[in-house]
Design a protein around this motif. Structure first.
Motif, PDB file in Angstrom:
ATOM      1  N   ARG A 158      14.645  -3.061   2.557  1.00  0.00           N
ATOM      2  CA  ARG A 158      13.446  -2.865   3.372  1.00  0.00           C
ATOM      3  C   ARG A 158      12.266  -2.508   2.473  1.00  0.00           C
ATOM      4  O   ARG A 158      12.287  -1.494   1.775  1.00  0.00           O
ATOM      5  N   ILE A 159      11.256  -3.374   2.495  1.00  0.00           N
ATOM      6  CA  ILE A 159      10.110  -3.243   1.602  1.00  0.00           C
ATOM      7  C   ILE A 159       8.827  -3.378   2.407  1.00  0.00           C
ATOM      8  O   ILE A 159       8.718  -4.238   3.277  1.00  0.00           O
ATOM      9  N   MET A 160       7.858  -2.515   2.116  1.00  0.00           N
ATOM     10  CA  MET A 160       6.511  -2.683   2.679  1.00  0.00           C
ATOM     11  C   MET A 160       5.495  -2.609   1.545  1.00  0.00           C
ATOM     12  O   MET A 160       5.522  -1.667   0.743  1.00  0.00           O
ATOM     13  N   VAL A 161       4.611  -3.611   1.493  1.00  0.00           N
ATOM     14  CA  VAL A 161       3.535  -3.644   0.503  1.00  0.00           C
ATOM     15  C   VAL A 161       2.215  -3.421   1.220  1.00  0.00           C
ATOM     16  O   VAL A 161       1.925  -4.062   2.230  1.00  0.00           O
ATOM     17  N   LEU A 162       1.406  -2.493   0.706  1.00  0.00           N
ATOM     18  CA  LEU A 162       0.060  -2.266   1.215  1.00  0.00           C
ATOM     19  C   LEU A 162      -0.926  -2.781   0.171  1.00  0.00           C
ATOM     20  O   LEU A 162      -0.871  -2.377  -0.994  1.00  0.00           O
ATOM     21  N   ALA A 163      -1.818  -3.686   0.583  1.00  0.00           N
ATOM     22  CA  ALA A 163      -2.765  -4.289  -0.347  1.00  0.00           C
ATOM     23  C   ALA A 163      -4.116  -4.451   0.338  1.00  0.00           C
ATOM     24  O   ALA A 163      -4.238  -4.329   1.564  1.00  0.00           O
ATOM     25  N   LEU A 164      -5.151  -4.715  -0.463  1.00  0.00           N
ATOM     26  CA  LEU A 164      -6.464  -4.991   0.102  1.00  0.00           C
ATOM     27  C   LEU A 164      -6.383  -6.217   0.999  1.00  0.00           C
ATOM     28  O   LEU A 164      -5.644  -7.159   0.725  1.00  0.00           O
ATOM     29  N   LYS A 165      -7.178  -6.210   2.070  1.00  0.00           N
ATOM     30  CA  LYS A 165      -7.091  -7.312   3.036  1.00  0.00           C
ATOM     31  C   LYS A 165      -7.434  -8.655   2.406  1.00  0.00           C
ATOM     32  O   LYS A 165      -6.937  -9.696   2.836  1.00  0.00           O
ATOM     33  N   SER A 166      -8.257  -8.644   1.340  1.00  0.00           N
ATOM     34  CA  SER A 166      -8.665  -9.898   0.708  1.00  0.00           C
ATOM     35  C   SER A 166      -7.545 -10.555  -0.077  1.00  0.00           C
ATOM     36  O   SER A 166      -7.592 -11.759  -0.338  1.00  0.00           O
ATOM     37  N   ILE A 167      -6.521  -9.793  -0.480  1.00  0.00           N
ATOM     38  CA  ILE A 167      -5.496 -10.365  -1.351  1.00  0.00           C
ATOM     39  C   ILE A 167      -4.104 -10.365  -0.728  1.00  0.00           C
ATOM     40  O   ILE A 167      -3.109 -10.567  -1.436  1.00  0.00           O
ATOM     41  N   ARG A 225       0.631   2.871  13.693  1.00  0.00           N
ATOM     42  CA  ARG A 225       0.916   4.222  13.203  1.00  0.00           C
ATOM     43  C   ARG A 225       2.138   4.785  13.926  1.00  0.00           C
ATOM     44  O   ARG A 225       2.998   5.420  13.308  1.00  0.00           O
ATOM     45  N   HIS A 226       2.241   4.516  15.206  1.00  0.00           N
ATOM     46  CA  HIS A 226       3.400   4.957  15.987  1.00  0.00           C
ATOM     47  C   HIS A 226       4.670   4.291  15.466  1.00  0.00           C
ATOM     48  O   HIS A 226       5.724   4.933  15.346  1.00  0.00           O
ATOM     49  N   PHE A 227       4.567   2.995  15.137  1.00  0.00           N
ATOM     50  CA  PHE A 227       5.734   2.261  14.646  1.00  0.00           C
ATOM     51  C   PHE A 227       6.199   2.801  13.292  1.00  0.00           C
ATOM     52  O   PHE A 227       7.403   2.957  13.062  1.00  0.00           O
ATOM     53  N   ILE A 228       5.251   3.067  12.377  1.00  0.00           N
ATOM     54  CA  ILE A 228       5.678   3.493  11.034  1.00  0.00           C
ATOM     55  C   ILE A 228       6.265   4.900  11.064  1.00  0.00           C
ATOM     56  O   ILE A 228       7.076   5.245  10.201  1.00  0.00           O
ATOM     57  N   GLU A 229       5.853   5.698  12.035  1.00  0.00           N
ATOM     58  CA  GLU A 229       6.431   7.043  12.144  1.00  0.00           C
ATOM     59  C   GLU A 229       7.905   6.995  12.518  1.00  0.00           C
ATOM     60  O   GLU A 229       8.636   7.955  12.314  1.00  0.00           O
ATOM     61  N   LYS A 230       8.355   5.862  13.047  1.00  0.00           N
ATOM     62  CA  LYS A 230       9.747   5.705  13.454  1.00  0.00           C
ATOM     63  C   LYS A 230      10.536   4.847  12.452  1.00  0.00           C
ATOM     64  O   LYS A 230      11.672   4.467  12.737  1.00  0.00           O
ATOM     65  N   SER A 231       9.936   4.535  11.315  1.00  0.00           N
ATOM     66  CA  SER A 231      10.578   3.622  10.360  1.00  0.00           C
ATOM     67  C   SER A 231      10.762   4.290   9.003  1.00  0.00           C
ATOM     68  O   SER A 231      10.071   5.257   8.672  1.00  0.00           O
ATOM     69  N   ARG A 232      11.707   3.754   8.255  1.00  0.00           N
ATOM     70  CA  ARG A 232      11.897   4.154   6.858  1.00  0.00           C
ATOM     71  C   ARG A 232      12.062   2.892   6.030  1.00  0.00           C
ATOM     72  O   ARG A 232      12.492   1.858   6.527  1.00  0.00           O
ATOM     73  N   TRP A 233      11.699   3.004   4.745  1.00  0.00           N
ATOM     74  CA  TRP A 233      11.785   1.858   3.842  1.00  0.00           C
ATOM     75  C   TRP A 233      12.535   2.245   2.571  1.00  0.00           C
ATOM     76  O   TRP A 233      12.570   3.416   2.182  1.00  0.00           O
ATOM     77  N   ASP A 234      13.149   1.237   1.972  1.00  0.00           N
ATOM     78  CA  ASP A 234      13.726   1.456   0.646  1.00  0.00           C
ATOM     79  C   ASP A 234      12.610   1.574  -0.382  1.00  0.00           C
ATOM     80  O   ASP A 234      12.665   2.400  -1.294  1.00  0.00           O
TER      81      ASP A 234
END
Length: 964
Positions: A158-167, A225-234
């Protein structure tokens, strides 16, 4: 397989229920003595998926007993099925250690410096790191290497990447094309698709294991925000993490929260700090909460384990350096017109009169309303100068807005910025300059384009132009269209006001060979993270940003790793012989000279001012212009911060963790990956697990796999642009050049993604095929081969042993062999699978022999003893050695944790010692006490669980070889 009691459940145990097999990853005891079991599927239908079982409801849960394994003769020619099953188990198993196992096979030009972040992260108890390499060094590739290695270790599902909206699209495509790691893009279009496809209450972060999203999307979307509060990532990756360094901002608050929702955290930024210790500390504390003392006072020894930082000069590999080109700087001096001179002299008069009054009031020690008025006039004059240095159009828009505001108030004054008559006079000058085309800078820009033979036609080179003001971008667009007869497709504008889809579309379009864009006009929204160097090596700084950091970021858009042509960077610089103006212009020109000097020596523009913040640098340049100090670069010292404060002296550059042999040697029964994949395909076809027309090796390095309905359903979360349509084919190659050429080829046409991907174990198609092969051997079955090269009268059992910690993480994963006498008893000490393969040439062509049922019965009777010997003589020893190692690590960490707690308590006492204990102060103190206790308790328990090996080893019989 025997039914077991609740007490036999342990993290890492293999269980069977509802007809499928699972691995227990966590246990919670209920009030009534029953248990909640967190588990991950390991058999075909549930493989990789996560489940929760209640032992009170699921009463048929059974722990798999390896001694009850069913032995089945392999009748395939050369025992191909046994070799394939064993090889697939090896490739699908988790790997450990501090070396690279798979990422070096991905589609990038391998260089050891790129391995450093991953290797350094693996030295930490939790792999969490800040990658702070300089502009253009390829941080995305370094992130991809880390993700690939973590997936290989079973810690990257389980992976989440946060990046600038342009890229978002750029990052997603790079990670897929080079590493075959699929990320679902949650931009506005992706979110709209989710809303159409998923039920409203369905958490997209649970439905999709790997996602990429803008942090602003998460920040501004309450439901997310509600969804991520209920999730975990590797793993969570935060790109351009300096945007979240302020913990008091919405972005910073969200990032701090997300840091608690993942096992591994990777932060990236070429500008990792703004010179303020607390903001840099915020980033490090996200990685490791106890790294920074609560006093906020830290040195390099505190933070150095948690980041890597290098610049181009530190990369000594000639092959890597060849991927950077020596840039060429072209200054274009623009002698301002008399009309501009007249306007700017009025601006200068406002500035000098304000300065004169301020100095006079200061000498008299008078600080009243008039002084504040003069300061406002001074700031107005500097703002006016800055806007004009962008363009007369930007200055006019600024004046127009000011006049409109005064008229709305219906009140004018003698202050320059409120003097309607002065403002209208300036407005008239600017209108005259624009109407009569007396803008010297635009004329010089136009002349340079003509000199380059550029007319905006399809054959002309592609150009990127940076300007600070959106009004300037609009002005340039209108004038260039008129003067060069450009259509709307030839010229595009990029700025922060565009939607995420518009920004991504422009970045992708500009990077394609078939793009009709000949000139891209961009604000500084395009200066961070965006790749503009594909098919473009010419850039203009139409205005000069008053920050070396911003200037370096701009130039890095075309002067970066992978640029194939000489980057040519133009500066448009105004000149005048008029006193005051001449100095101001020199100051701006010195900015460009200093950036070039840094580029050729230090490598980090932020190291000049040591302010580490573009806004702070702009303020410092404003001061220089106020003081008419064109030498302010030399001998400059920042009062607030220095390298000593942030990094304990010296440089923030880190040492390499790359060993002389950073890539692990592979254990395989096959001469090459190609031979294994060919056998895999042939076996699946032979067992009718795939049709004969569903996959084909065209040559020894190239595999085509047809996208069937089953495959399309299983790989539902691949980027849509990467998926072939039904009955079309996936093209996989072992040759890096083929894949990298496909990436280059894809840049020629808008909307195209690379047609080829790497043929390696992490590709989702290959993982799907390997899972099918594993599932072809029934649960609790091991294949038997008769091999003439092992000693007569012996049987050799291949075992996979695994031990997990109290977090359910596997920390020992070992393939070994137990040699037995067919007459009973141990033949010799257990040995590694590597030694067994080498000693008895199991990886060579084997002769298939008849296997009698009586022989299978004899081998089956030996299994209980085999399992006992495997535990007592191999796994127990490995576990003891590992336990000692982990106890030492735990002792070191506990000592560090106690020191942090003691330091925090001392700081607490000192902070509140002489402060009146009001209600507010008491609450602050209680909050601080609670924070320290929470971090200490959570960290202490986490590392105890991380370094605990009290669980029993779980064994699986993979295969057996014997000789009579």
């Amino acid at each position: 397989m025997t039914k077991t009691t609740i007490n036999t459940f342990a993290a890492g145990a293999r269980i069977s229920t509802r007809g499928e097999d699972f691995l227990i990853t966590g246990i919670t005891e209920n009030y009534d003595g029953s248990m909640l079991l967190d588990a991950e599927g390991i058999s075909e239908l549930v493989k990789g998926k996560r489940f929760k079982f209640d032992t009170k409801l699921d009463v048929d849960i059974q722990v798999l007993d390896p001694a009850k394994t069913k032995l089945v003769a392999d009748t395939d020619s050369g025992y191909r099925r046994t070799k394939l099953f064993l090889e697939t188990q090896l490739r699908n198993s988790t790997h450990y250690g501090d070396k690279i196992h798979v990422a070096h096979k991905a589609a990038f030009n391998f260089s050891e410096y790129q391995l450093d972040p991953t290797l350094k992260a693996f030295k930490l108890p939790r792999p969490r790191l800040l990658i702070a390499d300089g502009v253009g060094l390829g941080k995305t590739i370094e992130v991809g290497i880390f993700l690939a290695e973590m997936i290989k270790r079973g810690k990257g599902k389980r992976i989440m990447v946060l990046a600038l909206k342009s890229i978002l699209g750029q990052f997603q495509q790079e990670i897929w094309n080079r590493f075959a790691i699929p990320l679902v893009r949650l931009d506005s279009h992706g979110i709209a698709q989710i809303r159409a496809e998923l039920p409203a209450n369905k958490n997209p972060f649970e439905y999709y294991d790997k996602t990429i999203v803008s942090i602003d999307t998460l920040k501004n979307n309450a439901k997310f925000r509600h969804f991520i509060e209920k999730s975990r990532w590797d793993i969570i990756v935060i790109d351009e993490c300096h945007t979240v360094a302020n913990s008091n901002s919405q972005r910073g608050d969200l990032a701090q929260f997300l840091a608690t929702r993942c096992e591994s955290l990777i932060l990236t930024s070429a500008t990792p700090h703004n010179g303020k210790k607390e903001t840099f500390a915020n980033l490090i504390q996200m990685i490791e909460p106890t790294a920074i003392p609560r006093s906020g006072e830290y040195d390099k020894s505190d933070v150095e384990p948690y980041y890597v930082r290098r610049f181009k000069q530190h990369i000594l590999d000639d092959k890597v350096r060849s991927n950077f080109q020596d840039r060429r700087i072209v200054p274009i001096h623009c002698e301002i017109t008399p009309e501009e001179e007249e306007f700017l002299n009025k601006q200068q008069k406002i500035k000098f009169e304000a300065l004169k009054s301020i100095h006079l009031e200061t000498e008299k020690n008078l600080f009243d309303e008039s002084t504040r008025k003069e300061k406002r006039d001074l700031l107005f004059s500097i703002g006016l100068f800055k806007s004009y240095m962008s363009s007369p159009s930007a200055a006019l828009e600024s004046i127009n807005r000011r006049i409109e505001k005064i008229k709305e108030k219906g009140k004018s004054s003698e202050n320059a910025n409120d003097n309607i008559h002065l403002l209208e006079d300036l407005q008239s000058d600017l209108i005259h300059i624009l109407h009569n085309q007396k803008d010297s800078k635009y004329q010089a820009f136009k002349d340079r384009l003509i000199e380059l033979g550029w007319s905006g036609r399809s054959k002309d080179e592609r150009i990127v132009v940076f300007a600070e003001r959106i009004d300037t971008i609009k002005y340039l667009s209108e004038n260039l269209k008129r003067d060069f007869d450009l259509d709307d497709e030839s010229i595009e504008t990029f700025h922060g006001g565009l939607s995420d889809m518009e920004q991504q579309a422009l970045v992708e379009d500009f990077g394609k060979k078939d793009s009709k864009i000949r000139i891209l006009l961009t604000s500084d929204a395009g200066s961070q993270g965006v790749n503009l160097h594909y098919y473009c090596n010419t850039m203009f700084n139409y205005d000069i940003p008053w920050s070396l950091i911003t200037l370096e970021q701009r130039n890095g858009r075309i002067d970066r790793y992978g640029q194939t042509e000489t980057p040519v960077i133009h500066y448009l610089i105004a000149t005048s012989d008029t006193e005051g103006l001449r100095t101001d212009f020199h100051i701006l020109e010195n900015l460009t000279r200093k950036e070039e000097e840094v580029y050729n020596s230090l490598g980090d523009a932020a190291s000049v001012f040591k302010l580490y913040d573009s806004k702070a640098e702009e303020a410092k340049v404003e001061e220089a212009i106020m003081d008419q100090n064109e030498d302010f670069f030399f001998g400059f010292s920042a009062p607030d911060v220095s390298d000593d404060d942030l990094f304990g002296g010296g440089s923030d550059v880190t040492n390499s963790f790359v060993t002389p042999d950073p890539v692990a040697s592979e254990l395989s029964l096959y001469e090459s990956d190609g031979y294994y994949y060919k056998d895999l395909i042939e076996q699946l076809k032979a067992e009718r697990l795939m049709g004969y027309d569903e996959a084909e090796f065209v040559d020894s390095t190239y595999l085509e796999v047809r996208n069937t309905k089953e495959l399309d359903r299983v790989l539902f979360d691949l980027p849509k642009e990467s998926k072939p349509s039904l009955k079309d084919i996936y093209r996989l190659s072992l040759d890096k050049n083929t894949v990298q050429n496909a990436i280059v080829e894809a840049r020629k046409k808008k909307g195209e993604w690379a047609k080829f991907q790497m043929l390696y174990d992490l590709h989702p198609v290959i993982r799907f095929l390997m899972t099918k092969l594993e599932a072809s051997v029934d649960k609790e079955v091991a294949l038997v081969s008769r091999h003439g090269k092992i000693p007569v009268g012996t049987a050799w059992f291949v075992i996979h042993g695994q031990v997990s910690n109290n977090l359910g993480q596997s920390v020992i994963s070992d393939f070994f062999v137990v040699p037995m006498k067919l007459s009973g008893g141990l033949h010799k000490q257990p040995l590694s699978l590597r030694d067994f393969i080498s000693q008895f040439e199991v990886n060579q062509t084997l002769l298939t022999q008849y296997i009698d049922q009586e022989h299978l019965d004899t081998l089956t009777e030996m299994l209980p003893d085999v399992i006992d010997f495997a535990k007592l003589m191999h796994m127990d020893q490995k576990q003891q050695i590992k336990q000692l190692e982990m106890e030492k690590q735990l002792a070191v960490y506990q000592e560090k944790l106690k020191n942090w707690e003691k330091s925090a308590q001392d700081h607490l006492e000192l902070t509140f010692a002489d402060v009146p204990q009001t209600g507010f102060i008491r609450r602050r103190k209680e909050d601080e006490i609670r924070y320290v206790e929470t971090i200490f308790s959570q960290s202490s328990q986490y590392f105890k669980d991380l370094n605990s090996l009290n669980n029993e080893a779980h064994l699986k019989v993979i295969a057996a070889f014997y000789n009579l």
